[in-house]
Design a protein around this motif. Structure first.
Motif, mmCIF file in Angstrom:
data_model
loop_
_atom_site.group_PDB
_atom_site.id
_atom_site.type_symbol
_atom_site.label_atom_id
_atom_site.label_comp_id
_atom_site.label_asym_id
_atom_site.label_seq_id
_atom_site.Cartn_x
_atom_site.Cartn_y
_atom_site.Cartn_z
ATOM 1 N N ALA A 13 6.877 3.731 -1.135
ATOM 2 C CA ALA A 13 6.637 4.915 -0.302
ATOM 3 C C ALA A 13 5.591 5.831 -0.918
ATOM 4 O O ALA A 13 4.797 6.458 -0.206
ATOM 5 C CB ALA A 13 7.941 5.679 -0.077
ATOM 6 N N HIS A 14 5.547 5.907 -2.243
ATOM 7 C CA HIS A 14 4.599 6.828 -2.877
ATOM 8 C C HIS A 14 3.161 6.309 -2.844
ATOM 9 O O HIS A 14 2.255 6.992 -3.311
ATOM 10 C CB HIS A 14 5.028 7.143 -4.311
ATOM 11 C CG HIS A 14 5.016 5.979 -5.254
ATOM 12 N ND1 HIS A 14 5.882 4.923 -5.153
ATOM 13 C CD2 HIS A 14 4.232 5.708 -6.332
ATOM 14 C CE1 HIS A 14 5.653 4.060 -6.122
ATOM 15 N NE2 HIS A 14 4.655 4.512 -6.840
ATOM 16 N N THR A 15 2.930 5.114 -2.286
ATOM 17 C CA THR A 15 1.561 4.673 -1.997
ATOM 18 C C THR A 15 1.140 5.110 -0.599
ATOM 19 O O THR A 15 -0.006 4.888 -0.207
ATOM 20 C CB THR A 15 1.425 3.140 -2.105
ATOM 21 O OG1 THR A 15 2.158 2.506 -1.044
ATOM 22 C CG2 THR A 15 1.936 2.642 -3.444
ATOM 23 N N VAL A 16 2.062 5.746 0.148
ATOM 24 C CA VAL A 16 1.786 6.244 1.494
ATOM 25 C C VAL A 16 1.694 7.764 1.495
ATOM 26 O O VAL A 16 0.802 8.343 2.118
ATOM 27 C CB VAL A 16 2.879 5.774 2.471
ATOM 28 C CG1 VAL A 16 2.631 6.323 3.878
ATOM 29 C CG2 VAL A 16 2.954 4.253 2.504
ATOM 30 N N PHE A 17 2.592 8.433 0.801
ATOM 31 C CA PHE A 17 2.577 9.894 0.733
ATOM 32 C C PHE A 17 3.184 10.319 -0.604
ATOM 33 O O PHE A 17 4.053 9.627 -1.151
ATOM 34 C CB PHE A 17 3.340 10.526 1.901
ATOM 35 C CG PHE A 17 4.789 10.135 2.000
ATOM 36 C CD1 PHE A 17 5.792 10.976 1.534
ATOM 37 C CD2 PHE A 17 5.164 8.926 2.566
ATOM 38 C CE1 PHE A 17 7.133 10.622 1.636
ATOM 39 C CE2 PHE A 17 6.504 8.558 2.679
ATOM 40 C CZ PHE A 17 7.490 9.409 2.205
ATOM 41 N N PRO A 18 2.747 11.435 -1.171
ATOM 42 C CA PRO A 18 3.335 11.921 -2.421
ATOM 43 C C PRO A 18 4.771 12.352 -2.176
ATOM 44 O O PRO A 18 5.067 13.038 -1.187
ATOM 45 C CB PRO A 18 2.445 13.106 -2.804
ATOM 46 C CG PRO A 18 1.822 13.544 -1.521
ATOM 47 C CD PRO A 18 1.679 12.331 -0.667
ATOM 48 N N CYS A 19 5.666 11.965 -3.082
ATOM 49 C CA CYS A 19 7.086 12.181 -2.804
ATOM 50 C C CYS A 19 7.888 12.034 -4.082
ATOM 51 O O CYS A 19 7.354 11.691 -5.152
ATOM 52 C CB CYS A 19 7.581 11.170 -1.764
ATOM 53 S SG CYS A 19 7.348 9.417 -2.211
ATOM 54 N N ASN A 20 9.165 12.297 -3.968
ATOM 55 C CA ASN A 20 10.121 11.969 -5.019
ATOM 56 C C ASN A 20 10.731 10.633 -4.613
ATOM 57 O O ASN A 20 11.713 10.578 -3.870
ATOM 58 C CB ASN A 20 11.184 13.055 -5.148
ATOM 59 C CG ASN A 20 11.944 12.965 -6.449
ATOM 60 O OD1 ASN A 20 11.451 12.434 -7.441
ATOM 61 N ND2 ASN A 20 13.157 13.484 -6.467
ATOM 62 N N ASP A 21 10.136 9.538 -5.085
ATOM 63 C CA ASP A 21 10.380 8.212 -4.519
ATOM 64 C C ASP A 21 11.587 7.530 -5.145
ATOM 65 O O ASP A 21 11.484 6.473 -5.768
ATOM 66 C CB ASP A 21 9.128 7.340 -4.665
ATOM 67 C CG ASP A 21 9.118 6.169 -3.698
ATOM 68 O OD1 ASP A 21 10.033 6.092 -2.863
ATOM 69 O OD2 ASP A 21 8.189 5.341 -3.776
ATOM 70 N N VAL A 22 12.734 8.145 -4.958
ATOM 71 C CA VAL A 22 14.007 7.567 -5.393
ATOM 72 C C VAL A 22 14.993 7.701 -4.241
ATOM 73 O O VAL A 22 14.934 8.665 -3.464
ATOM 74 C CB VAL A 22 14.567 8.260 -6.651
ATOM 75 C CG1 VAL A 22 13.762 7.887 -7.885
ATOM 76 C CG2 VAL A 22 14.595 9.773 -6.472
ATOM 77 N N PRO A 23 15.905 6.761 -4.076
ATOM 78 C CA PRO A 23 16.809 6.819 -2.920
ATOM 79 C C PRO A 23 17.747 8.012 -2.933
ATOM 80 O O PRO A 23 18.244 8.418 -1.880
ATOM 81 C CB PRO A 23 17.590 5.494 -3.018
ATOM 82 C CG PRO A 23 17.436 5.027 -4.425
ATOM 83 C CD PRO A 23 16.106 5.532 -4.880
ATOM 84 N N SER A 24 17.987 8.606 -4.105
ATOM 85 C CA SER A 24 18.969 9.686 -4.204
ATOM 86 C C SER A 24 18.472 11.019 -3.662
ATOM 87 O O SER A 24 19.280 11.923 -3.433
ATOM 88 C CB SER A 24 19.397 9.863 -5.664
ATOM 89 O OG SER A 24 18.274 10.136 -6.478
ATOM 90 N N PRO A 46 16.712 11.688 -14.230
ATOM 91 C CA PRO A 46 17.459 10.582 -14.829
ATOM 92 C C PRO A 46 16.888 9.279 -14.307
ATOM 93 O O PRO A 46 16.764 9.081 -13.095
ATOM 94 C CB PRO A 46 18.899 10.820 -14.344
ATOM 95 C CG PRO A 46 18.764 11.715 -13.142
ATOM 96 C CD PRO A 46 17.542 12.538 -13.376
ATOM 97 N N ALA A 47 16.472 8.428 -15.196
ATOM 98 C CA ALA A 47 15.732 7.233 -14.826
ATOM 99 C C ALA A 47 16.572 6.296 -13.961
ATOM 100 O O ALA A 47 17.740 6.046 -14.256
ATOM 101 C CB ALA A 47 15.252 6.501 -16.071
ATOM 102 N N ASP A 48 15.971 5.788 -12.876
ATOM 103 C CA ASP A 48 16.630 4.758 -12.101
ATOM 104 C C ASP A 48 16.713 3.516 -12.970
ATOM 105 O O ASP A 48 15.729 3.147 -13.632
ATOM 106 C CB ASP A 48 15.823 4.467 -10.835
ATOM 107 C CG ASP A 48 16.544 3.512 -9.899
ATOM 108 O OD1 ASP A 48 17.154 3.981 -8.931
ATOM 109 O OD2 ASP A 48 16.485 2.289 -10.142
ATOM 110 N N PRO A 49 17.857 2.839 -13.012
ATOM 111 C CA PRO A 49 17.984 1.689 -13.907
ATOM 112 C C PRO A 49 17.072 0.525 -13.540
ATOM 113 O O PRO A 49 16.784 -0.314 -14.396
ATOM 114 C CB PRO A 49 19.466 1.296 -13.759
ATOM 115 C CG PRO A 49 19.900 1.880 -12.469
ATOM 116 C CD PRO A 49 19.102 3.134 -12.289
ATOM 117 N N VAL A 50 16.595 0.471 -12.296
ATOM 118 C CA VAL A 50 15.726 -0.628 -11.871
ATOM 119 C C VAL A 50 14.257 -0.210 -11.906
ATOM 120 O O VAL A 50 13.396 -0.987 -12.324
ATOM 121 C CB VAL A 50 16.118 -1.115 -10.463
ATOM 122 C CG1 VAL A 50 15.196 -2.244 -9.994
ATOM 123 C CG2 VAL A 50 17.570 -1.599 -10.462
#
Length: 503
Positions: A163-174, A38-42
């Motif tokens: 953060a995803h320019t440092v390590f591969p991740c699911n880069d959302v606060p949730s 689900p897309a982050d609104p920002v």
């Protein structure tokens, strides 16, 4: 007695690396559909569905000669559905190999994603281990980055979308997760990270230190840094270990600022409850690239990052901002926003308590006010213009995410709630909210629901008007306060640098 297990990323042998380097190009057959979240609104481009990250095990080696980082990131995630392929957020990483559960996987980097095609689909409910081996240059010219380039190393500033320019991740606060970090650097440098130090070893002129987080961390809140540091240990209230990491050349000069933390912790614990993490400390950076440091302080978990020289100022200049960043340990780090639209929960609360701390000590704020009531009356008068220029408090976009509306606008909404329900109920709302969502995520709607339950009445209409309305509502108990009509032409709105306060 706590027993700590040093969980290390998988070591990938050369033969496996050769087999694993299966990159498909734009002309190759398309991968099966990789589900998006689900897309982050920002930041709608970030985030990925289909799995829930459980932990990240990062192994980072800093090459002082080239100032690059060789890394392996192991992502452990539980699949929520069948995954013929999946995506991680990644940008600017030179990916060499990807393994899924030890088997080589095909991959393709595109946009801000790393799409991974495992040999066989991941089953629903399965715990998958994804190892990504890559090299990254913290000095790469990216439009945005989570790296802060320092004089002899680096620090991290992943908020909000770096953060995803440092390590591969699911880069959302949730999608918060556990972290372990192994950081290797030349013996003359010190590597540090969020969490507690669990192991140190040296070989061939290199020292490796391992840090493990007790509590989950949002990707944007991870801190990893390398530099010529002195690590200063002290104790806070109740014996809480305090760890400050300061550039050795400025260690003595920062002592007066570092000595303030214990008292600030005690002051906040009286209002918000026990400190939520295993340690806390400050990291004043030593950067050779001032343009890369567009904030004053950033609440990276258990180790707050500060701009060079800020902590060398007198207490009256820095004390309230230090409390602002420390408040984020409760609002932002322990209780993390569900989406970036909920940023006011972080910044409004941090400014609120930072201002209270300031006014108790009689320090004028940046506008010359010496009481919260006077500051709020002035902010209230600007309310309609701010809503016109920057939208409601809880409805930001990427361009105005760090406008004063999220900071002082958030304080104004909290002040209105305190005026409506009184000090005792307001304080109970704050503590219940922190207790209910400890180590988790919360939305603006969650705060409204908590406030209503604690107050014993429906505060939904009241708080919705303050947080989402286009016009500034009447301030309870202040019928004489007036709002200046918004100008028809949108004016340039004063933005607050990310991670900074309007104190």
């Amino acid at each position: 007695m706590e027993v700590v297990v040093d969980l290390k990323p998988s070591r990938i042998g050369p033969a496996v690396l050769l087999a694993a380097a299966m990159v498909w190009s734009a002309g190759s057959p398309a991968a099966p559909f990789a589900p998006r979240g689900p897309a982050d609104p920002v930041y709608p481009a970030l985030g990925n569905a289909g799995y829930d990250v459980q932990r990240y095990d990062l192994d980072l080696t800093y090459r002082a000669g080239t100032r690059t980082v060789d890394a392996t990131a192991e992502v452990t995630a539980r699949a929520g559905q069948r995954l013929p392929s999946f995506e991680l957020d990644a940008l600017g990483l030179d990916v060499h190999a990807v393994l899924v559960d030890g088997a080589p996987a095909a991959f393709r980097a595109h946009d801000e994603k790393l799409t991974v095609l495992p040999r066989s689909a991941v089953r629903p409910g399965a715990l998958m281990r994804v190892s990504v081996r890559y090299t990254v240059d913290p000095h790469a010219a990216l439009a945005h980055t989570g790296w802060v380039r320092t004089a002899d190393g680096f620090a991290l500033a992943g908020q909000p979308d770096g953060a995803h320019t440092v390590f591969p991740c699911n880069d959302v606060p949730s999608d918060k997760a556990q972290f372990s970090v192994r950081i290797t650097a030349p013996d003359n440098l010190t590597g540090v990270a969020s969490g507690a130090l669990t192991g140190t070893g040296s070989s061939g002129g290199q020292t490796t230190r391992t840090y493990v987080s007790r509590d989950p961390i949002a990707t944007e809140l991870l801190q990893v840094s390398v530099g010529t540091y002195t690590v200063r240990q002290q104790q806070g209230p109740g014996g809480l270990p305090l760890r400050d990491v300061v550039p050795t050349a400025r260690a003595a000069a920062t002592e007066p600022a570092l000595a303030l933390t214990a008292g600030q912790l005690g002051w906040l614990e009286q209002r918000l409850g026990p400190f939520p993490f295993e340690t806390y400390g400050l990291l004043p950076a030593d950067t050779d690239d001032p343009a890369a440091f567009d904030f004053t302080g950033l609440e990276t978990q258990t180790l707050t990052l500060y701009k060079p020289g800020f902590l060398l100022q007198p207490e009256a200049k820095i004390g309230s901002h230090m409390v602002h960043e420390l408040t984020h340990s409760w609002f932002g780090d322990s209780v993390t926003p569900q989406t970036w639209a909920d940023l006011w929960l972080n910044e409004g609360h941090a400014d609120y308590y930072g201002l209270l701390y300031r006014y108790e000590r009689g320090w004028p704020d940046s506008s010359g006010f010496t009481t919260l009531e006077a500051r709020m009356k002035d902010t209230y008068a600007r309310g309609d213009q701010w809503r016109h220029d920057s939208g409601p408090v809880a409805a930001p976009n990427a361009a105005n995410l760090y406008d004063s509306q999220r900071y002082l606008g958030g304080v104004l909404a909290l002040y209105a709630l305190q005026q409506e329900v009184g000090d005792q109920v307001f304080n109970r709302i704050e503590r219940e909210f922190l207790k209910r969502f400890h180590n988790g995520n919360a939305s603006t709607r969650d705060y409204i629901a908590t406030a209503s339950q604690v107050a014993g009445r429906d505060l939904g209409p009241f708080l919705t008007a303050w947080l989402y309305g286009d016009r500034t509502p009447p301030m309870p108990h202040h019928p004489d306060w007036t709002v200046t009509p918004a100008a028809g032409q949108q004016r340039a709105f004063a933005a607050v640098p990310r991670g900074s306060a309007t104190l």
